[in-house]
Design a protein around this motif. Sequence first.
Motif, PDB file in Angstrom:
ATOM      1  N   PRO A 170       0.690  -1.228  -0.104  1.00  0.00           N
ATOM      2  CA  PRO A 170      -0.200  -0.393   0.125  1.00  0.00           C
ATOM      3  C   PRO A 170       0.826   1.204   0.149  1.00  0.00           C
ATOM      4  O   PRO A 170       1.962   1.355   0.041  1.00  0.00           O
ATOM      5  N   GLU A 172       2.069   4.458   1.626  1.00  0.00           N
ATOM      6  CA  GLU A 172       2.004   4.231   2.514  1.00  0.00           C
ATOM      7  C   GLU A 172       1.994   6.100   3.522  1.00  0.00           C
ATOM      8  O   GLU A 172       2.525   6.918   1.956  1.00  0.00           O
ATOM      9  N   ARG A 173       1.708   6.641   4.387  1.00  0.00           N
ATOM     10  CA  ARG A 173       2.002   7.884   4.679  1.00  0.00           C
ATOM     11  C   ARG A 173       2.704   8.250   5.910  1.00  0.00           C
ATOM     12  O   ARG A 173       3.114   7.282   6.521  1.00  0.00           O
ATOM     13  N   LEU A 266      -0.907  -0.145   5.919  1.00  0.00           N
ATOM     14  CA  LEU A 266      -2.232   0.677   5.964  1.00  0.00           C
ATOM     15  C   LEU A 266      -2.616  -0.226   5.430  1.00  0.00           C
ATOM     16  O   LEU A 266      -2.508  -1.080   4.598  1.00  0.00           O
ATOM     17  N   ASN A 268      -5.248  -2.196   2.205  1.00  0.00           N
ATOM     18  CA  ASN A 268      -5.261  -1.468   1.130  1.00  0.00           C
ATOM     19  C   ASN A 268      -6.630  -2.434   0.864  1.00  0.00           C
ATOM     20  O   ASN A 268      -8.053  -1.995   0.369  1.00  0.00           O
ATOM     21  N   SER A 288      -5.514   2.638   0.172  1.00  0.00           N
ATOM     22  CA  SER A 288      -4.375   3.521   0.290  1.00  0.00           C
ATOM     23  C   SER A 288      -4.022   4.558  -1.342  1.00  0.00           C
ATOM     24  O   SER A 288      -4.160   5.788  -0.669  1.00  0.00           O
ATOM     25  N   TRP A 292      -5.251   8.610  -1.223  1.00  0.00           N
ATOM     26  CA  TRP A 292      -4.111   9.521  -0.531  1.00  0.00           C
ATOM     27  C   TRP A 292      -5.054  10.971  -2.239  1.00  0.00           C
ATOM     28  O   TRP A 292      -4.545  12.038  -2.276  1.00  0.00           O
TER      29      TRP A 292
END
Length: 484
Positions: A170, A172-173, A266, A268, A288, A292
């Motif tokens: 996924p 990611e942040r 995260l 998905n 994800s 976004w």
Amino acid sequence: MLFNSLHFAIFLPIVFALYWFFTKRNLRGQNLLLLIASLYFYGCWDYRFLFLLVFSILLDYFSGIQISVARSKYSKRFWLWLSISINLGFLGIFKYYNFFVESFSQGLSLVGLNMNPRSLQVILPVGISFYTFHGLSYVIDIYKDKIAPEKNLVDYSLFVSFFPLLVAGPIERATHLLPQIKKERQFVYGQSVDGLKQILWGLFKKIVIADNCAIFADEIFNNSSNYSGSVLLLGALYFTIQIYGDFSGYSDIALGTARLFGFDLLRNFSYPYFSRDIAEFWRRWHISLSTWFRDYLYIPLGGSKGGALNRIRNTFLIFIVSGFWHGSNWTFIFWGFLNALFIMPSILFKTNRDNLNIVAQGKLLPSVGETFNILTTFLLTVFAWIFFRSENILQAFQIITRIFSKSLLSLPYFEGIGMSVTTLIFTVIFFFVEWLGREHQFAIQKLQIGNSRFIQWSFYYLIIICILFYASSSTEKQFIYFQF
């Protein structure tokens, strides 16, 4: 290196052993080991593209620092747009250059002008769309003062290149993954057991479900002009199952692998084919990516604020951009456009958040109304997937025209239809297990099959036997989303 390969089956235990036994309680050593393993993992695809990954990491690492220390708004914007421009520039050259040149040439030919464009004979670097979006979200969040820049180059590099998520997410942040990278991690038995279960289920989805459905979907789509509407509908259903098993299978393996090393990535996928409307589907499919685009495109454009025209514009824009993100073909753009059309009634009537709970929560079966809504949403999704899978727009419309013809009522027949019965049986069992486990992170996380441990372990061994049987009887197949 494929998750469903012998190479990965050797690679993962070695990295796991080194991580927990040789770098135990040494955070810097653990992170450095994972970074080296991640670069090796990526280099196994094509070592020549390692420079592109490393360049992207360094670009966003230094841009983030410069944005943070810049004293003027102009300087901040300069470093932000430098990062965005270069990142999207690389993405545009490798992924979209040929599409734009060929589309421009075709447009000129419509007015009688001929052009002989030069296309780039380059391979699309695997994972470029995913790690580019990792970096973009990082620098944008720094610009918006949501996070501080990461000064440790190893930690930031691991955030971008962590091997479970590197090539297909996924996405990611930094706010979610970087704190986990910087925090001391200890081995937790229960977390590792969950990880192994999720890997097992992901491999079952990919090898037993997706790869077998792919055989029949490819046969039908690649020879679509030879088949009746009933067969083409079967092909669309096979692809619908294939892409879910393939991509959610990858995500399960990625999340399960990360759990083995003490990370929670995260989520998905959340059982998207049990959705009761298209809005719910997009909250559960490729979560994800959807979030976004919501956070970095939809909301900055105004989101749902303003009048109906703004909501319509913003919705169509993010879905079309999302479609284009998937690939340089008009089929993906039209797929995004279709999904925007499907979701539009719920956006205009503000019912897009009506189904936030789990369907039939605490119950074995859904209501009649829920069943109807699930089937309707599923059929709309199948319809849209036809464009996603087709080679071009013309083929998609030809397939749909034939599906909605009298030949839909004919008995379906294609080469290998007898073999497809086994796949159909596995698919029914698969979705039954998914339904039973829909209230958990993944289907077999807390699945109770009888009260006996013997029955529980027999179920796991049966999954393993199926995976090994189908893995040994076919070649390793790449995941669909590697091409995006």
